[in-house]
Design an enzyme around this catalytic site. Structure first.
Site, PDB file in Angstrom:
ATOM      1  CE1 TYR A 121      -4.283   0.347 -13.101  1.00 33.21           C
ATOM      2  CE2 TYR A 121      -2.735   0.944 -14.828  1.00 33.21           C
ATOM      3  CZ  TYR A 121      -3.336   1.214 -13.619  1.00 33.21           C
ATOM      4  OH  TYR A 121      -2.992   2.343 -12.927  1.00 33.21           O
TER       5      TYR A 121
ATOM      6  CG  ASP B 254      -6.543   4.157  -5.602  1.00 31.04           C
ATOM      7  OD1 ASP B 254      -7.279   3.751  -4.687  1.00 31.04           O
ATOM      8  OD2 ASP B 254      -5.795   3.403  -6.251  1.00 31.04           O
TER       9      ASP B 254
ATOM     10  CB  CYS C 120       4.614   2.949  -8.331  1.00 32.00           C
ATOM     11  SG  CYS C 120       3.377   2.916  -9.612  1.00 32.00           S
TER      12      CYS C 120
ATOM     13  CG  HIS D 165      -4.709   4.327 -10.797  1.00 25.57           C
ATOM     14  ND1 HIS D 165      -4.219   3.053 -10.652  1.00 25.57           N
ATOM     15  CD2 HIS D 165      -5.110   4.722  -9.575  1.00 25.57           C
ATOM     16  CE1 HIS D 165      -4.307   2.687  -9.377  1.00 25.57           C
ATOM     17  NE2 HIS D 165      -4.849   3.692  -8.698  1.00 25.57           N
TER      18      HIS D 165
END
Ligand code: ADP
Ligand code: SF4
Length: 686
Positions: free
Chosen positions: A170, A266, A31, A173
């Site tokens: 995906y 992470d 991001c 997360h």
């Protein structure tokens, strides 16, 4: 120079389905706070990574549908064809440097807010919106699942049209529907998408198959999968179902991108994890699949990277933060310039851009996020425009970066530092618990300066106004730092009663080696990392510590750097007593008087000392003295005097580095009065 043969394996091309990556450096999705709102800035930032040698450059997560709107976060978006040009821009720029462009398609399910779209959220089962918004996501019907697969397929086709070479499915997360379907805690379905593991994996399998079917002829299909959530049976875990999931899908994707969840695990800050710390959670994946595996671990050492490949842990070196701190990391390894690598310090200021919905910033790399709007490049800088000498006073992060960048521009730079040690606050703070890696901010800059014949460093050279004027440089940069206040002034108090009479310790005292007598009442009115770090330091010195904060919990701003959950855990582990939502109003050397910030109720706590972390004052006396003597500048040859960094307005290290870099870029610019940067202008469109 050429590269060390030990690193040859990092530069071997590798096939990923229908495409070939030119080397093993993979900028995984990250991001950046620019996303769909600032496409030029986003594309320019990604381009610099490709130019710097990353064979694959990815987007951040990319929303595929308005039911998965993650506002207020600003990510990539492919809701319809109108979103294609912004992403084509990135693809063209990445391709121009021979790299592959990857896109991470995402639907955030119950973790999406839909605050902008006002759509009803989707989830495997009825459940509350994850970020605490007062609405729920609804259970998806079979029709919804079919629709979702259709949206994902359409987004994949749009990604292909935009020019992407790798399309992600995906499941990491805790941020995407296919992952939510895997989780027992979120998936309470009793149809063929719930219950058994095979059923919970069904949607993920279908998405990978759909994506391969839609775009697999030209695009590689990557599967990003979190192997460990650290939630026991409630989550995906290596000791639970993760292995079986990978076995079930082993050779279906063209590439596995594996990591741990959630994001704070992470992208764990360096305070709580070291380089390569994800290895035990992902090292088995390569044994289960024949397809290439990429993983992350805040890799900055080429030896560690080569070892990951030679030991068969990974096929590609994934990086988000190391590519932010140094977009040219691969090129530097290739050119045998290891000492030039600007290593990430693991402070997670980069993350704070995304979490505050503003463009990404980096402590180590002041050009990050400024590539398009200011035209700043991490490696190139304009040559000097004049022959003036530059005197820089203070060798903290601001002074060091100013000296380095002005040195790079070819100026004759003189850096004077009062103490023997360079680095200022960085050197002092890097000695605190967990912050050792922050010394890289100093070490990289000192290493660069030492090799510049045009930069002279004078240690133990405290400068006064007379010295600065006598020196006769064309430009003077004052970067003399700041000091913590002792009077209690801060967000909550204009002063604290008793602080004048009885001594309150400050962070400076502790960094100078003083340890206050216990029990210590630590009053944190600052809210960033200092309170938690100093509490740990005091506990290690055997002091009882009561952590008092007017905030609802210690260190609230660290929610923006992903330190927050780690800090809360650590403070409890080391036995710090926490008193939240209380202000400190008085200290009489034996007792502290607290006030509940909501009820006003008083509370007395016995303590032998108070550590006060409230606010700082610039150390700008030298600058003020120089300013008062402006009439003497001309005769002395001084054209300008600049006050920068903590000496202008105290901040975080990222602000000091930026200030040093900025003064170096702008020192000889003629002020036009125009805004200091370009910005995307939203125009009326139909
Ligand atoms: P910043 O974060 O803005 O770089 P720091 O506090 O880290 O600020 O660094 C300021 C540095 O300036 C310190 O190393 C300090 O010793 C040095 N310094 C302060 N006053 C003087 C002075 N008068 N002459 C030379 N160096 C100074
Ligand atoms: Fe690393 Fe900090 Fe830069 Fe992020 S901001 S890339 S953690 S140095």
């Amino acid at each position: 120079m050429s590269r060390d043969p030990r690193y040859d394996l990092l530069f071997e091309p590798i096939r990923l389905g229908p495409v070939v990556a030119r080397n093993r450096f993979f900028q995984v999705p990250h991001c950046n706070g620019m996303g769909y709102a600032m496409p030029q800035a986003h594309a320019a930032m990604r381009e610099v990574k490709a130019e710097g040698g990353w064979a694959v450059v990815s987007t951040e997560e990319c929303e595929i549908h308005p039911t998965g709107d993650v506002s207020p976060y600003v990510e990539a978006r492919l809701w319809d064809d109108a979103d294609i040009p912004a992403l084509s821009l990135m693809c063209d720029k990445v391709h121009a440097h021979g790299s592959l462009a990857a896109i991470e398609l995402a639907h955030n399910g119950p973790t999406a807010s839909n605050l902008y779209s006002r759509e009803v959220g989707l989830a495997p089962s009825h459940q509350p919106q994850s970020a605490g918004h007062p609405h729920q996501a609804r259970m998806m019907s079979k029709r919804d699942i079919a629709d979702f697969r259709g949206w994902h397929r359409a987004a994949a086709l749009r990604a292909k049209r935009a020019g992407f070479d790798i399309v992600y499915v995906y499941a990491a997360h805790d941020l995407s529907l296919p992952m939510h379907f895997l989780q027992r805690r979120r998936n309470q379905r009793i149809d063929e998408y719930g219950g058994s593991l095979e059923n919970r994996v069904r949607l993920l399998r279908e998405l990978v198959e759909d994506t391969k079917d839609a775009v697999g002829d030209r695009c590689a299909v990557a599967l990003r999968f979190a192997t460990e959530e650290f939630l026991g049976d409630e989550g995906v875990s290596v000791d639970g179902e993760a292995r079986e999931i990978v076995q079930m899908l082993a050779d279906l994707p063209d590439l596995w991108d594996v990591n741990v969840s959630a994001w704070h695990n992470d992208s764990a800050p360096s305070r709580y994890s070291n380089e390569g710390s994800q290895e035990p959670f992902i090292d088995w994946v390569k044994k289960v699949t024949t397809k290439p595996v990429v993983g992350v671990g805040r890799f900055t050492s080429p030896d560690t990277m080569a070892s990951q490949l030679s030991r068969g842990v990974l096929d590609m070196i994934g990086a988000a933060r190391p590519s932010i701190a140094d977009p040219f990391l691969p090129r530097k390894i290739e050119e045998g310039r290891i000492e030039d690598i600007r290593e990430c310090i693991g402070c997670n200021i980069c993350v704070s851009g995304d979490l505050t919905h503003t463009p990404i910033r980096c402590t180590q790399n002041p050009t990050m996020g400024e590539e398009w709007r200011k035209g700043w490049h991490p490696e190139r800088i304009a040559p000097r425009r004049t022959d003036e000498r530059v005197l820089i006073i203070g060798a903290g992060p601001a002074g060091l970066e100013a000296a380095r960048a002005l040195g790079q521009r070819g100026y004759d730079v003189h850096l004077a530092e009062a103490t023997r040690e360079l680095g200022g606050r960085v050197s002092r703070e890097a000695r605190l618990p967990g912050l050792q890696q922050w010394a890289r901010v100093r070490d990289w800059r000192v290493g660069q300066i030492e090799r510049m014949a045009n930069v002279s460093v004078y240690r133990e050279s405290s400068m006064g106004a007379d010295d600065a004027i006598e020196f006769g440089a064309g430009h003077v940069v004052v970067a003399t730092g700041c000091n913590w206040r002792r009077d209690g002034f801060g967000r909550s108090n204009s002063a604290i009663k008793g602080f004048g009479e009885f001594r309150a310790y400050t962070p400076d005292d502790l960094m100078d080696g003083e340890i206050p007598p216990g029990p210590v009442l630590l009053f944190d009115d600052d809210g960033y990392y200092y309170g938690s770090v100093l509490a740990e330091m005091l506990r290690a010195a055997g002091r009882d510590v009561t952590f008092v904060t007017p905030a609802e919990s210690p260190a609230p701003w660290t929610a923006n750097t992903l330190e927050f959950p780690h800090i809360q855990k650590r403070l409890r582990e080391v036995g710090v007593e926490i008193v939240a939502a209380h202000n400190l109003v008085e200290f009489d050397n034996e007792q502290a008087t607290l006030v509940d910030v909501w009820s006003g109720r008083k509370r007395i706590i016995d303590c032998a000392s108070v550590l006060s972390i409230t606010s700082r004052l610039p150390n700008d006396e030298l600058f003020q003295n120089l300013a008062a003597r402006e009439s003497e500048w001309g005769p002395a040859g001084i054209k300008s005097v600049h006050l920068i960094g903590d000496a202008l307005a105290p901040g975080a290290i990222v602000h000091a580095i930026y200030a040093g870099h900025r003064v170096a870029r702008e020192l000889d610019e003629i002020a036009t009065g125009a805004p200091a940067f370009r910005r995307p202008i939203a125009g009326p469109t139909t």
